[in-house]
Design a protein around this motif. Structure first.
Motif, short mmCIF file in Angstrom:
data_model
loop_
_atom_site.label_atom_id
_atom_site.label_comp_id
_atom_site.label_asym_id
_atom_site.label_seq_id
_atom_site.Cartn_x
_atom_site.Cartn_y
_atom_site.Cartn_z
N LEU A 194 0.83 -1.20 0.00
CA LEU A 194 0.00 0.00 0.00
C LEU A 194 0.87 1.26 0.00
O LEU A 194 0.60 2.21 -0.75
CB LEU A 194 -0.92 -0.01 1.23
N ALA A 195 1.91 1.26 0.80
CA ALA A 195 2.79 2.44 0.89
C ALA A 195 3.49 2.73 -0.44
O ALA A 195 3.74 3.89 -0.78
CB ALA A 195 3.82 2.23 2.00
N SER A 196 3.77 1.65 -1.19
CA SER A 196 4.46 1.82 -2.48
C SER A 196 3.47 1.94 -3.65
O SER A 196 3.88 1.92 -4.81
CB SER A 196 5.40 0.65 -2.72
N LYS A 197 2.18 1.99 -3.33
CA LYS A 197 1.10 2.18 -4.32
C LYS A 197 0.98 1.02 -5.30
O LYS A 197 0.46 1.19 -6.42
CB LYS A 197 1.29 3.49 -5.09
N ARG A 198 1.43 -0.15 -4.90
CA ARG A 198 1.24 -1.33 -5.76
C ARG A 198 -0.14 -1.95 -5.56
O ARG A 198 -0.56 -2.81 -6.35
CB ARG A 198 2.35 -2.35 -5.49
N VAL A 199 -0.83 -1.52 -4.52
CA VAL A 199 -2.24 -1.85 -4.33
C VAL A 199 -2.95 -0.55 -3.95
O VAL A 199 -2.30 0.44 -3.60
CB VAL A 199 -2.48 -2.93 -3.25
N ASP A 200 -4.27 -0.57 -4.02
CA ASP A 200 -5.04 0.64 -3.73
C ASP A 200 -5.47 0.73 -2.27
O ASP A 200 -5.55 1.83 -1.71
CB ASP A 200 -6.30 0.67 -4.62
N VAL A 201 -5.78 -0.44 -1.67
CA VAL A 201 -6.31 -0.45 -0.30
C VAL A 201 -5.89 -1.73 0.42
O VAL A 201 -5.40 -2.68 -0.21
CB VAL A 201 -7.87 -0.39 -0.29
N THR A 202 -6.11 -1.73 1.72
CA THR A 202 -6.08 -2.97 2.49
C THR A 202 -7.13 -2.84 3.58
O THR A 202 -7.35 -1.74 4.12
CB THR A 202 -4.70 -3.27 3.11
N LYS A 216 4.92 4.51 13.34
CA LYS A 216 5.47 5.18 12.16
C LYS A 216 4.52 6.28 11.69
O LYS A 216 3.82 6.14 10.68
CB LYS A 216 5.71 4.16 11.04
N PRO A 217 4.49 7.38 12.42
CA PRO A 217 3.52 8.45 12.11
C PRO A 217 3.73 9.10 10.74
O PRO A 217 2.80 9.74 10.22
CB PRO A 217 3.75 9.47 13.24
N ASN A 218 4.90 8.93 10.16
CA ASN A 218 5.17 9.54 8.85
C ASN A 218 4.87 8.59 7.68
O ASN A 218 5.10 8.96 6.52
CB ASN A 218 6.63 10.00 8.76
#
Length: 275
Positions: A194-202, A216-218
């Motif tokens: 998700l963070a790398s935008k390889r999926v849209d949601v979880t 990891k607030p950032n």
């Protein structure tokens, strides 16, 4: 001469027949072997106590429930709760780390005695497995990348890629809302995709996502919706593990009465997560 020979042959045949008849009459049919006594169902609690070990299936990658800290030690809320239960039963906890999608098969194959990994108590699972009483109540949340401005509710994920473990009840929510399932091994991989935008949601456990964002607030992740139905989670056993389930339930009751459970819960979440 021919008549005499025929008479002798006939007498021999008759004697043979008579001998066979006598032998047959003397031999009594053997009595059927007694049916083996039914094997007594295994008392898993007795077995665990005799071995002095409780084998526990868990992921080890699902913070804050079961994961490795910076020193590499296995820790987490579920780890602490089941360790305390093992202590009260009088046995040593032995953790066996397994990917989520292989965990049920490991229990079926008797690799371990119980699963401690936030397993949702569902009717379809209860048909095949035994569960302890619920020890956490959690809500599923829908998470997206911070840059995503189109997904605001579960109905918005139709046709989108959702990172999910294949056998999770959270995956059922994604399917029900029309998402395309991208299989992952666990929570960490879902968040990475998700963070790398390889999926849209979880769709994941709300407590896990909140803990991740706290650590990891950032991280470029945000929660956009909460599912209306809360999930009850329990320790899962093979069907027929009645005595061990009862021992777990008694230990949980005692822990809640004497404040041990609340102490562990507040350590990890700052609240009582059994309600």
């Amino acid at each position: 001469m021919k008549k005499r020979l025929l008479s002798v042959l006939l007498s021999t045949v008759l004697l043979g027949i008579a001998g066979c008849g006598a032998s047959s009459n003397q031999t009594q049919p053997s009595a059927p072997a007694p049916a083996p006594a039914e094997q007594k169902a295994e008392n898993l609690l007795e077995k665990v106590k005799a071995e002095g070990k409780l084998r526990i299936g868990t992921e080890g990658t699902y913070a804050p429930f079961t994961f490795h800290d910076q020193s590499g030690k296995l820790t987490g809320f579920d780890v602490e709760v089941v360790t305390e239960i093992a202590k009260r039963i009088g046995v040593e906890p032995v953790f066996m780390e397994t990917q989520w999608d292989a965990m049920f098969a490991g229990l079926d194959a008797k690799r371990f005695d119980v699963i401690a990994n936030q397993v949702g108590i569902r009717p379809d699972r209860q048909e095949k497995y035994d569960f302890s009483k619920p020890y956490t109540v959690s809500t599923a949340v829908l998470a997206t990348h911070k840059d995503n401005t189109t997904v605001k509710d579960f109905k918005d994920i139709k046709g989108l890629k959702a990172a999910q473990t294949l056998t999770s009840n959270l995956t059922d929510i994604a399917r029900e809302n029309g998402a395309e399932i991208v299989a992952v091994e666990g929570f960490n991989q879902a968040i990475d995709l998700l963070a790398s935008k390889r999926v849209d949601v979880t769709i994941n456990d709300g407590l896990s996502v909140l803990d991740f964002l706290k650590q990891k607030p950032n991280a470029p992740i945000k929660i956009v919706a909460k599912h209306p139905d809360a999930a009850k989670n329990g320790f899962m056993f093979r069907k027929g593990s009645t005595e061990l389930v009862d021992a777990f339930n008694k230990a949980l009751d005692d822990m809640m009465k004497d404040g041990t459970y609340l102490k562990i819960s507040e350590k990890w979440f700052g609240a009582d997560v059994s309600k």
